[in-house]
Design a protein around this motif. Structure first.
Motif, PDB file in Angstrom:
ATOM      1  N   LYS A 155      45.030  21.835  42.856  1.00  0.00           N
ATOM      2  CA  LYS A 155      43.746  22.372  43.318  1.00  0.00           C
ATOM      3  C   LYS A 155      43.450  21.852  44.709  1.00  0.00           C
ATOM      4  O   LYS A 155      43.446  20.633  44.939  1.00  0.00           O
ATOM      5  N   VAL A 156      43.217  22.760  45.641  1.00  0.00           N
ATOM      6  CA  VAL A 156      42.830  22.418  47.003  1.00  0.00           C
ATOM      7  C   VAL A 156      41.521  23.139  47.297  1.00  0.00           C
ATOM      8  O   VAL A 156      41.466  24.369  47.308  1.00  0.00           O
ATOM      9  N   ASN A 157      40.461  22.360  47.496  1.00  0.00           N
ATOM     10  CA  ASN A 157      39.125  22.913  47.711  1.00  0.00           C
ATOM     11  C   ASN A 157      38.758  23.853  46.570  1.00  0.00           C
ATOM     12  O   ASN A 157      38.723  23.432  45.426  1.00  0.00           O
ATOM     13  N   ASP A 158      38.534  25.141  46.860  1.00  0.00           N
ATOM     14  CA  ASP A 158      38.088  26.055  45.809  1.00  0.00           C
ATOM     15  C   ASP A 158      39.214  26.951  45.291  1.00  0.00           C
ATOM     16  O   ASP A 158      38.960  27.992  44.702  1.00  0.00           O
ATOM     17  N   GLU A 159      40.463  26.550  45.485  1.00  0.00           N
ATOM     18  CA  GLU A 159      41.590  27.318  44.964  1.00  0.00           C
ATOM     19  C   GLU A 159      42.421  26.476  43.993  1.00  0.00           C
ATOM     20  O   GLU A 159      42.841  25.360  44.313  1.00  0.00           O
ATOM     21  N   LEU A 160      42.634  27.016  42.813  1.00  0.00           N
ATOM     22  CA  LEU A 160      43.463  26.388  41.792  1.00  0.00           C
ATOM     23  C   LEU A 160      44.735  27.215  41.643  1.00  0.00           C
ATOM     24  O   LEU A 160      44.676  28.408  41.321  1.00  0.00           O
ATOM     25  N   THR A 161      45.895  26.599  41.881  1.00  0.00           N
ATOM     26  CA  THR A 161      47.169  27.308  41.828  1.00  0.00           C
ATOM     27  C   THR A 161      47.995  26.827  40.639  1.00  0.00           C
ATOM     28  O   THR A 161      48.250  25.626  40.496  1.00  0.00           O
ATOM     29  N   LEU A 162      48.406  27.766  39.782  1.00  0.00           N
ATOM     30  CA  LEU A 162      49.327  27.492  38.693  1.00  0.00           C
ATOM     31  C   LEU A 162      50.693  28.030  39.101  1.00  0.00           C
ATOM     32  O   LEU A 162      50.848  29.233  39.311  1.00  0.00           O
ATOM     33  N   THR A 163      51.679  27.145  39.234  1.00  0.00           N
ATOM     34  CA  THR A 163      53.016  27.532  39.676  1.00  0.00           C
ATOM     35  C   THR A 163      53.975  27.502  38.489  1.00  0.00           C
ATOM     36  O   THR A 163      54.197  26.446  37.883  1.00  0.00           O
ATOM     37  N   PHE A 164      54.525  28.670  38.143  1.00  0.00           N
ATOM     38  CA  PHE A 164      55.469  28.805  37.026  1.00  0.00           C
ATOM     39  C   PHE A 164      56.885  28.964  37.581  1.00  0.00           C
ATOM     40  O   PHE A 164      57.153  29.901  38.347  1.00  0.00           O
ATOM     41  N   ASN A 165      57.797  28.069  37.186  1.00  0.00           N
ATOM     42  CA  ASN A 165      59.193  28.212  37.552  1.00  0.00           C
ATOM     43  C   ASN A 165      59.892  29.133  36.557  1.00  0.00           C
ATOM     44  O   ASN A 165      59.488  29.236  35.394  1.00  0.00           O
ATOM     45  N   ASN A 166      60.956  29.810  37.022  1.00  0.00           N
ATOM     46  CA  ASN A 166      61.704  30.756  36.190  1.00  0.00           C
ATOM     47  C   ASN A 166      60.780  31.815  35.579  1.00  0.00           C
ATOM     48  O   ASN A 166      60.864  32.128  34.397  1.00  0.00           O
ATOM     49  N   MET A 167      59.875  32.320  36.395  1.00  0.00           N
ATOM     50  CA  MET A 167      58.891  33.294  35.916  1.00  0.00           C
ATOM     51  C   MET A 167      58.901  34.533  36.804  1.00  0.00           C
ATOM     52  O   MET A 167      58.757  34.427  38.027  1.00  0.00           O
ATOM     53  N   ILE A 168      59.089  35.701  36.192  1.00  0.00           N
ATOM     54  CA  ILE A 168      59.053  36.975  36.907  1.00  0.00           C
ATOM     55  C   ILE A 168      57.668  37.601  36.737  1.00  0.00           C
ATOM     56  O   ILE A 168      57.075  37.505  35.660  1.00  0.00           O
ATOM     57  N   ALA A 169      57.162  38.246  37.788  1.00  0.00           N
ATOM     58  CA  ALA A 169      55.845  38.875  37.697  1.00  0.00           C
ATOM     59  C   ALA A 169      55.713  39.992  38.718  1.00  0.00           C
ATOM     60  O   ALA A 169      56.491  40.070  39.683  1.00  0.00           O
ATOM     61  N   THR A 170      54.743  40.843  38.496  1.00  0.00           N
ATOM     62  CA  THR A 170      54.378  41.883  39.459  1.00  0.00           C
ATOM     63  C   THR A 170      53.117  41.443  40.190  1.00  0.00           C
ATOM     64  O   THR A 170      52.128  41.056  39.556  1.00  0.00           O
ATOM     65  N   ASP A 171      53.142  41.465  41.518  1.00  0.00           N
ATOM     66  CA  ASP A 171      51.985  41.034  42.301  1.00  0.00           C
ATOM     67  C   ASP A 171      50.753  41.851  41.921  1.00  0.00           C
ATOM     68  O   ASP A 171      50.824  43.087  41.813  1.00  0.00           O
ATOM     69  N   SER A 172      49.640  41.155  41.741  1.00  0.00           N
ATOM     70  CA  SER A 172      48.394  41.843  41.373  1.00  0.00           C
ATOM     71  C   SER A 172      47.204  40.950  41.666  1.00  0.00           C
ATOM     72  O   SER A 172      47.352  39.752  41.937  1.00  0.00           O
ATOM     73  N   ILE A 173      46.023  41.551  41.612  1.00  0.00           N
ATOM     74  CA  ILE A 173      44.762  40.815  41.771  1.00  0.00           C
ATOM     75  C   ILE A 173      43.860  41.174  40.598  1.00  0.00           C
ATOM     76  O   ILE A 173      43.674  42.354  40.286  1.00  0.00           O
ATOM     77  N   VAL A 174      43.320  40.158  39.947  1.00  0.00           N
ATOM     78  CA  VAL A 174      42.365  40.372  38.863  1.00  0.00           C
ATOM     79  C   VAL A 174      41.020  39.815  39.311  1.00  0.00           C
ATOM     80  O   VAL A 174      40.899  38.627  39.627  1.00  0.00           O
ATOM     81  N   THR A 175      40.013  40.653  39.387  1.00  0.00           N
ATOM     82  CA  THR A 175      38.673  40.218  39.811  1.00  0.00           C
ATOM     83  C   THR A 175      37.813  39.962  38.585  1.00  0.00           C
ATOM     84  O   THR A 175      37.639  40.839  37.744  1.00  0.00           O
ATOM     85  N   PHE A 176      37.286  38.742  38.482  1.00  0.00           N
ATOM     86  CA  PHE A 176      36.433  38.373  37.351  1.00  0.00           C
ATOM     87  C   PHE A 176      34.949  38.500  37.709  1.00  0.00           C
ATOM     88  O   PHE A 176      34.160  39.063  36.990  1.00  0.00           O
ATOM     89  N   GLY A 177      34.572  37.904  38.850  1.00  0.00           N
ATOM     90  CA  GLY A 177      33.160  37.855  39.229  1.00  0.00           C
ATOM     91  C   GLY A 177      32.353  36.974  38.313  1.00  0.00           C
ATOM     92  O   GLY A 177      31.138  37.136  38.185  1.00  0.00           O
ATOM     93  N   ASN A 178      33.019  36.011  37.641  1.00  0.00           N
ATOM     94  CA  ASN A 178      32.302  35.109  36.740  1.00  0.00           C
ATOM     95  C   ASN A 178      31.700  33.951  37.512  1.00  0.00           C
ATOM     96  O   ASN A 178      31.888  33.820  38.719  1.00  0.00           O
ATOM     97  N   GLU A 179      30.998  33.081  36.805  1.00  0.00           N
ATOM     98  CA  GLU A 179      30.302  31.995  37.486  1.00  0.00           C
ATOM     99  C   GLU A 179      31.267  30.967  38.073  1.00  0.00           C
ATOM    100  O   GLU A 179      31.014  30.410  39.136  1.00  0.00           O
ATOM    101  N   LEU A 180      32.368  30.688  37.393  1.00  0.00           N
ATOM    102  CA  LEU A 180      33.295  29.658  37.859  1.00  0.00           C
ATOM    103  C   LEU A 180      34.533  30.241  38.531  1.00  0.00           C
ATOM    104  O   LEU A 180      35.043  29.666  39.483  1.00  0.00           O
ATOM    105  N   ALA A 181      35.052  31.341  38.019  1.00  0.00           N
ATOM    106  CA  ALA A 181      36.231  31.979  38.606  1.00  0.00           C
ATOM    107  C   ALA A 181      35.858  33.339  39.171  1.00  0.00           C
ATOM    108  O   ALA A 181      35.299  34.180  38.471  1.00  0.00           O
ATOM    109  N   LYS A 182      36.149  33.536  40.454  1.00  0.00           N
ATOM    110  CA  LYS A 182      35.835  34.816  41.095  1.00  0.00           C
ATOM    111  C   LYS A 182      36.975  35.818  40.929  1.00  0.00           C
ATOM    112  O   LYS A 182      36.743  36.984  40.639  1.00  0.00           O
ATOM    113  N   GLU A 183      38.213  35.343  41.149  1.00  0.00           N
ATOM    114  CA  GLU A 183      39.347  36.233  41.023  1.00  0.00           C
ATOM    115  C   GLU A 183      40.614  35.413  40.833  1.00  0.00           C
ATOM    116  O   GLU A 183      40.610  34.178  40.983  1.00  0.00           O
ATOM    117  N   ALA A 184      41.717  36.087  40.487  1.00  0.00           N
ATOM    118  CA  ALA A 184      43.028  35.455  40.400  1.00  0.00           C
ATOM    119  C   ALA A 184      44.050  36.368  41.050  1.00  0.00           C
ATOM    120  O   ALA A 184      44.033  37.587  40.840  1.00  0.00           O
TER     121      ALA A 184
END
Length: 543
Positions: A408-437
């Motif tokens: 976690k650096v300032n207001d960004e929390l990064t979860l880094t997964f090794n050996n993990m495949i994914a499709t780039d995307s953005i999920v918007t929450f708009g919640n009180e603690l998490a705005k987006e991922a």
């Protein structure tokens, strides 16, 4: 955080603590029990049982008339885009009835929303929202409006957004990008107005701002152009001077020392040369109350309208309308006071369990290794739980993940997964603690980052592997207010001490006889209290 108040000034402190702070009065939220609406988007009638939502922009209520905001079925604030974003914020809007789309834009951003769809288009890119826009009719008023997820829209255009659940009030603030004291800041505090003898002065190009709880107003536009005070600014010397009749006031940029009729006085807050990055305006800002009273005017800060009210008196140009203590290196007070603690309020029993959970989260492991060396695929990210005390998110994979590391650096929390495949995307929450991922895959490293944008750097987190590593649970915790104490020290100064589970960032404002301390992004675990000093009735605290 410890705030000291001179013993000759009444210490009336109103402490406002909620998950997010709003400056709107509590009674602005209308009781909505029985509010009937017809949803054209879903072709259904419904009765709203929650309170309706009111909106505040830059400290002033937005007139919604018969079109109040409502909460969606999953707790997202929806508001009329016409009244909020077009009429109040001044954004350009267009509704296409055939395509059922709402386009909102400014000079840099174009946002396209589709009724009934959670997919938005921001500058040509698809983004997922946590609620869909809807078209409704307020049955009793027989008025139609299109409601949009206001947090998503506001933050898309760079506005600051706060939700106060206790008053069902949304506060939207347009940050001022200002440069002064050799630094550029995104100012999100109060943007004040100025009146002279009841007539408004146009300071919209650079509104008054609060520095050290003092309203700083434009020197030339307010005092010279509108009030007829003789004003001079020397760029080479870095000084400003005001002359009115027999009164001469000389101030220096960056210094709180000034000369009033050749007498050295303390003006409280130093004058500043301020550059408005948003429109290119440059102006010298001065402490409005000090300058007004030094020249013989009367001054009042209207906290309800956020206005400096300056009025003419018989003293103008003849004698200062202020009693100034001599400048002295000595400390306040004469040391003849006994130390005294007024009160010490701590966490209520009902909050101790969740507080302990949040403390454990602060000390939890920042990595999980399942021992699996095979690649897995990121499937989805869902909101699992939303409560007053925490938010829980569920990440799912096609098989057991290898390992994950959190940072976690300032207001960004990064979860880094090794050996993990994914499709780039953005999920918007708009919640009180998490705005987006943001989900970002690095094919070279065969690594996936899931980056959460948090509401504040004080948010804590904890990770748990679930379903034999095919899932990961991420819990987010607010900061918590854990202790408030107040008293008087040996020099006669009264103090207020506020403690949080993590570092708090108080917003302090004041008017003639009261100090207001707001703690954003914190939960009150102490409860509602009030205190009155029985000795002199001058020190009062409300929580």
């Amino acid at each position: 955080m410890r705030k000291k108040v001179k013993n000759y000034k009444k210490m009336c402190v109103l402490l406002i603590v909620s998950l997010l702070i709003s400056s709107a009065p509590v009674d602005q939220a209308q009781a909505a029990s029985g509010l009937k609406i017809y949803n054209y988007t879903t072709s259904s009638s419904m009765t709203i049982t929650d309170e309706t939502i009111s909106y505040v922009y830059n400290g002033k209520s937005i007139p919604l008339g018969n079109n109040p905001g409502i909460l969606s079925s999953n707790g997202v604030a929806l508001g009329p885009y016409v009244k909020v974003f077009r009429d109040t914020l001044g954004l350009k809007t267009l509704y296409n009835k055939e395509k059922k789309t709402v386009t909102i834009r400014d000079d840099k951003t174009t946002l396209v929303l589709t009724l009934g769809s959670k997919t938005a288009i921001v500058n040509g890119k698809s983004v997922t929202m946590n609620a869909a826009p809807i078209s409704i009719k307020y049955s009793k008023a027989n008025e139609t409006a299109i409601l949009v997820p206001t947090r998503f829209v506001a933050e898309t255009f760079g506005y600051s957004y706060n939700w106060d659940s206790s008053s069902s009030t949304v506060t939207i603030t347009k940050p001022l990008n200002l440069t002064y004291d050799n630094q550029t800041v995104g100012y999100t505090g109060i943007q004040g107005s100025v009146k002279f003898d009841g007539k408004s002065i146009n300071v919209s190009n650079l509104p008054s701002i609060l520095i050290a709880n003092t309203a700083m107003a434009q020197a030339y536009k307010v005092f010279a152009k509108s009030m007829g005070v003789t004003y001079k600014y020397s760029e080479s010397k870095g000084t400003v001077s005001f002359t009115k009749g027999d009164i001469n006031l000389l101030m220096e940029l960056g210094s709180n020392l000034a000369y009033l009729n050749d007498e050295l006085v303390d003006c409280g807050v130093a004058p500043k040369l301020v550059f408005n990055e948003d429109n290119g305006e440059v102006a010298v800002l001065v402490p409005a109350q000090f300058v007004s009273k030094a020249l013989g005017y009367d001054y009042n800060w209207n906290s309800a309208t956020k206005t400096s009210e300056i009025t003419t008196t018989k003293k103008v140009g003849k004698e200062p309308n202020i009693t100034l203590p001599p400048v002295s290196p000595s400390i306040p007070g004469d040391g003849d006071y006994n130390e005294l603690e007024y009160f010490n309020w701590t966490t209520k029993e009902s909050y101790k369990a969740v507080l302990e959970e949040a403390k454990n989260a602060m000390n939890s492991e920042n990595s999980i290794d399942t021992g699996n060396v095979n690649s897995s695929q990121f499937l989805k990210l869902d909101t699992d739980q939303l409560t007053k005390n925490k938010e829980k998110y569920q990440l799912s994979f096609n098989q057991t993940f290898s390992n994950v590391t959190a940072s976690k650096v300032n207001d960004e929390l990064t979860l880094t997964f090794n050996n993990m495949i994914a499709t780039d995307s953005i999920v918007t929450f708009g919640n009180e603690l998490a705005k987006e991922a943001r989900v970002i895959y690095d094919a070279v490293k065969n690594q996936t980052d899931v980056i959460f944008t948090l509401s504040d750097a004080s948010v804590n987190y904890a990770m748990t592997s679930e379903n034999d590593g095919k899932g990961l649970s991420l819990s987010l915790y607010s900061n918590y207010l854990t202790q408030i104490s107040a008293g008087r020290d040996e020099s006669g100064l009264e103090y207020l001490s506020i403690t949080g589970l993590k570092e708090i960032k108080p917003i302090v404002t004041e008017d003639e006889d009261s100090i207001y301390v707001s703690i954003p992004n914190a939960i009150n675990t102490i409860g509602d209290y009030n205190f009155t000093n029985q000795e002199d009735k001058t020190s009062m605290v409300y929580v």
